[in-house]
Scaffold this active site. Structure first.
Site, PDB file in Angstrom:
ATOM      1  N   GLY A   1       6.911  -0.987 -12.189  1.00  0.00           N
ATOM      2  CA  GLY A   1       6.619  -2.328 -11.716  1.00  0.00           C
ATOM      3  C   GLY A   1       5.133  -2.429 -11.436  1.00  0.00           C
TER       4      GLY A   1
ATOM      5  CD  GLN B   1       0.691  -2.469  -7.596  1.00  0.00           C
ATOM      6  OE1 GLN B   1       1.662  -3.026  -8.101  1.00  0.00           O
ATOM      7  NE2 GLN B   1       0.594  -1.158  -7.429  1.00  0.00           N
TER       8      GLN B   1
ATOM      9  CB  CYS C   1       2.647   2.459  -4.323  1.00  0.00           C
ATOM     10  SG  CYS C   1       1.749   0.929  -4.631  1.00  0.00           S
ATOM     11  CG  LEU C   2       1.440   2.464 -10.496  1.00  0.00           C
ATOM     12  CD1 LEU C   2       1.402   1.386 -11.578  1.00  0.00           C
ATOM     13  CD2 LEU C   2       1.389   3.850 -11.099  1.00  0.00           C
TER      14      LEU C   2
ATOM     15  CG  HIS D   1       7.537  -1.028  -4.339  1.00  0.00           C
ATOM     16  ND1 HIS D   1       7.347   0.085  -3.559  1.00  0.00           N
ATOM     17  CD2 HIS D   1       6.375  -1.204  -5.020  1.00  0.00           C
ATOM     18  CE1 HIS D   1       6.122   0.567  -3.760  1.00  0.00           C
ATOM     19  NE2 HIS D   1       5.510  -0.203  -4.644  1.00  0.00           N
ATOM     20  CD  GLU D   2       5.986  -3.530  -8.205  1.00  0.00           C
ATOM     21  OE1 GLU D   2       4.848  -4.042  -8.028  1.00  0.00           O
ATOM     22  OE2 GLU D   2       6.154  -2.306  -8.280  1.00  0.00           O
TER      23      GLU D   2
ATOM     24  CG  HIS E   1       2.465  -4.561  -4.276  1.00  0.00           C
ATOM     25  ND1 HIS E   1       1.432  -3.892  -3.661  1.00  0.00           N
ATOM     26  CD2 HIS E   1       3.208  -3.610  -4.896  1.00  0.00           C
ATOM     27  CE1 HIS E   1       1.548  -2.596  -3.890  1.00  0.00           C
ATOM     28  NE2 HIS E   1       2.615  -2.397  -4.639  1.00  0.00           N
TER      29      HIS E   1
END
Length: 192
Positions: free
Chosen positions: A45, A50, A106-107, A148-149, A152
Site C-alpha cells: 500500500g 508518503q 511502513c515504507l 494503515h493507509e 496516513h
C-alpha cells in the site's frame, strides 16, 4: 516514475489530507507513479502523503500477502481475497468487530515493525480512479492494509498505536530515520 518515499519526521506525514476532485492535475499519471513506486519499494500500500502530497489518495494491492499465506494463515483468514484498488477521498463509515493484533511496517519508517491492534471489520466510503463512489465492507488483512493507509491520509502512523514506553525506547531509531541514517532499497526523501 518511481518517486521518493517521504521519511518519518517529515511534516506532510502528520497532515490531515484534503479531498480532491476529478480535475486534480495529472491524477492518472500520479496514480500510475504511485503504483510504480509502491511495487519498486516492495510495498502493499502507498498513501499520497508518503510521496509528499497532502491529498486523500492511496493505493492497495494485497496479492503478495494473500499469496504468501501459510497453512495457519489460510485457516485464520479462509475467505481472504486479494484486492488491487485505488482509494480517493476515503472516509470511514464504521469499524466493528473484535480488536486483533498483527505485525505492521511502513515504507516511511523502514526497518521498524510492531504489533498493532485494529478492529477486524471496516466499512469505507470512497471514490475509485474514475470518481465512481463506493461504500464497501472489508475484513481481515485487507481491512488492516486499508486502515494503515487510511491512517496516513489522516496524519497518523502505525507507531502512534505503540505504548509510550515502547516508543521512547525506539526514539534513537526513529531519529536516525528522520536524519537519513537508514539504508533502503528504494529512494527516500528525508527532512533536511
Amino acid at each position: 516514475m518511481n518517486l521518493p518515499i517521504v521519511a518519518y519526521g517529515h511534516p506532510v506525514l502528520r497532515k490531515v489530507c484534503d479531498d480532491i476532485t476529478a480535475e486534480y492535475p495529472d491524477l492518472q499519471k500520479l496514480i500510475a507513479d504511485m503504483w510504480e513506486t509502491m511495487y519498486n519499494s516492495s510495498g502493499v500500500g502507498l498513501a499520497a502523503p508518503q510521496i509528499n502530497r497532502a491529498i486523500r489518495l492511496f493505493v492497495v494491492d494485497t496479492e503478495q500477502i494473500v499469496e504468501g499465506f501459510d497453512e495457519e494463515d489460510k485457516r485464520t483468514y479462509p475467505n481472504e481475497k486479494p484486492i488491487k484498488r485505488v482509494f480517493i477521498n476515503a472516509h470511514i463509515v464504521e469499524e466493528t468487530g473484535e480488536m486483533w493484533s498483527y505485525n505492521e511496517g511502513c515504507l516511511s519508517i523502514p526497518k521498524v515493525r510492531e504489533d498493532v491492534s485494529r478492529k477486524k471489520h471496516l466499512k469505507l466510503r470512497f471514490m475509485d480512479e474514475n470518481f465512481v463512489e463506493h461504500v464497501e465492507d472489508f475484513t481481515g488483512i485487507t481491512a488492516r492494509v486499508i486502515q494503515h493507509e487510511y491512517d496516513h491520509i489522516d496524519g497518523k502512523l502505525f507507531i502512534d498505536y505503540m505504548p509510550p514506553l515502547k516508543k521512547r525506547l525506539m526514539k534513537k531509531k526513529l531519529d536516525d530515520i528522520t536524519n537519513g541514517k537508514v539504508r533502503t532499497d528504494y529512494r527516500m526523501l528525508f527532512v533536511k
